[in-house]
Scaffold this motif. Structure first.
Motif, PDB file in Angstrom:
ATOM      1  N   ASN A 112       0.827  -1.191   0.000  1.00 40.84           N
ATOM      2  CA  ASN A 112       0.000   0.000   0.000  1.00 40.84           C
ATOM      3  C   ASN A 112       0.874   1.259   0.000  1.00 40.84           C
ATOM      4  OD1 ASN A 112      -1.782   2.028   0.538  1.00 40.84           O
ATOM      5  ND2 ASN A 112      -2.910   0.891   2.074  1.00 40.84           N
ATOM      6  N   ASN A 113       0.688   2.095  -1.024  1.00 35.03           N
ATOM      7  CA  ASN A 113       1.467   3.328  -1.139  1.00 35.03           C
ATOM      8  C   ASN A 113       0.724   4.552  -0.615  1.00 35.03           C
ATOM      9  OD1 ASN A 113       3.846   2.320  -2.341  1.00 35.03           O
ATOM     10  ND2 ASN A 113       2.739   2.072  -4.258  1.00 35.03           N
ATOM     11  N   VAL A 114      -0.436   4.356  -0.017  1.00 30.91           N
ATOM     12  CA  VAL A 114      -1.225   5.488   0.454  1.00 30.91           C
ATOM     13  C   VAL A 114      -0.444   6.304   1.480  1.00 30.91           C
ATOM     14  CG1 VAL A 114      -3.343   6.139   1.660  1.00 30.91           C
ATOM     15  CG2 VAL A 114      -3.398   4.369  -0.075  1.00 30.91           C
ATOM     16  N   ILE A 158       1.445   9.386   0.169  1.00 28.21           N
ATOM     17  CA  ILE A 158       0.649  10.590  -0.092  1.00 28.21           C
ATOM     18  C   ILE A 158       0.177  11.196   1.229  1.00 28.21           C
ATOM     19  CG2 ILE A 158      -1.508  11.419  -1.113  1.00 28.21           C
ATOM     20  CD1 ILE A 158      -1.026   9.338  -3.338  1.00 28.21           C
ATOM     21  N   GLN A 214      -7.431  13.144  -2.394  1.00 25.65           N
ATOM     22  CA  GLN A 214      -6.346  12.445  -3.076  1.00 25.65           C
ATOM     23  C   GLN A 214      -5.933  11.197  -2.310  1.00 25.65           C
ATOM     24  OE1 GLN A 214      -5.028  12.660  -6.087  1.00 25.65           O
ATOM     25  NE2 GLN A 214      -3.843  10.875  -5.538  1.00 25.65           N
ATOM     26  N   GLN A 230      -6.329   7.396  -3.823  1.00 25.83           N
ATOM     27  CA  GLN A 230      -5.223   6.436  -3.877  1.00 25.83           C
ATOM     28  C   GLN A 230      -5.591   5.133  -3.183  1.00 25.83           C
ATOM     29  OE1 GLN A 230      -2.508   6.907  -5.734  1.00 25.83           O
ATOM     30  NE2 GLN A 230      -1.885   4.833  -5.265  1.00 25.83           N
ATOM     31  N   GLU A 231      -6.361   5.236  -2.096  1.00 22.97           N
ATOM     32  CA  GLU A 231      -6.809   4.026  -1.402  1.00 22.97           C
ATOM     33  C   GLU A 231      -7.778   3.239  -2.283  1.00 22.97           C
ATOM     34  OE1 GLU A 231      -7.045   1.220   1.745  1.00 22.97           O
ATOM     35  OE2 GLU A 231      -5.574   2.717   1.193  1.00 22.97           O
ATOM     36  N   HIS A 234      -7.763   3.217  -5.490  1.00 20.26           N
ATOM     37  CA  HIS A 234      -6.904   2.626  -6.518  1.00 20.26           C
ATOM     38  C   HIS A 234      -6.224   1.363  -5.992  1.00 20.26           C
ATOM     39  CE1 HIS A 234      -2.895   2.519  -8.680  1.00 20.26           C
ATOM     40  NE2 HIS A 234      -3.761   2.273  -9.634  1.00 20.26           N
ATOM     41  N   ARG A 235      -5.778   1.426  -4.761  1.00 18.78           N
ATOM     42  CA  ARG A 235      -5.134   0.254  -4.169  1.00 18.78           C
ATOM     43  C   ARG A 235      -6.084  -0.939  -4.172  1.00 18.78           C
ATOM     44  NH1 ARG A 235      -4.415  -2.928   0.296  1.00 18.78           N
ATOM     45  NH2 ARG A 235      -5.914  -2.059   1.729  1.00 18.78           N
ATOM     46  N   ILE A 278      -8.507   6.779 -11.145  1.00 21.58           N
ATOM     47  CA  ILE A 278      -8.220   5.796 -10.098  1.00 21.58           C
ATOM     48  C   ILE A 278      -9.288   5.760  -9.016  1.00 21.58           C
ATOM     49  CG2 ILE A 278      -5.743   5.888 -10.495  1.00 21.58           C
ATOM     50  CD1 ILE A 278      -5.541   7.519  -7.867  1.00 21.58           C
TER      51      ILE A 278
END
Length: 93
Positions: free
Chosen positions: A2-4, A7, A37, A41-42, A44-45, A87
């Motif tokens: 997870n890259n959240v 951000i 944002q 992103q979440e 999108h994950r 996304i």
């Protein structure tokens, strides 16, 4: 993975700076934009997580179009790679 957090690590401090330096409406608008944002992103994950590994509420949100589904987002990863870049949810693709 997870890259959240990448951000969110910047969104939080930027929202605090906005609150300190901007007029109230601009600070709130900036904070909402930054939070949006992080949420996008979440979403999108979750589109990259196999449905069998997703919580049921995520699958329901994807099924009714409020979140981007794995199937919809998968179109972005197929040739010609020229569309389906939203996304958050597929309705904007």
């Amino acid at each position: 993975f997870n890259n959240v957090h990448k951000i969110a690590r910047m969104a939080g401090p930027l929202a605090l700076v906005a609150g300190a330096l901007m007029k109230p409406f601009a600070a709130i608008a900036t904070s909402v934009l930054l939070w949006g944002q992080v949420c996008a992103q979440e979403a999108h994950r979750w589109s990259h997580v196999p449905p069998s590994s997703q919580p049921s509420f995520i699958r329901r949100l994807q099924a009714c179009g409020l979140l981007l589904s794995s199937e919809e987002h998968g179109r972005h990863h197929r040739s010609p790679y020229a569309e389906h870049y939203c996304i958050l949810f597929g309705g904007l693709n």
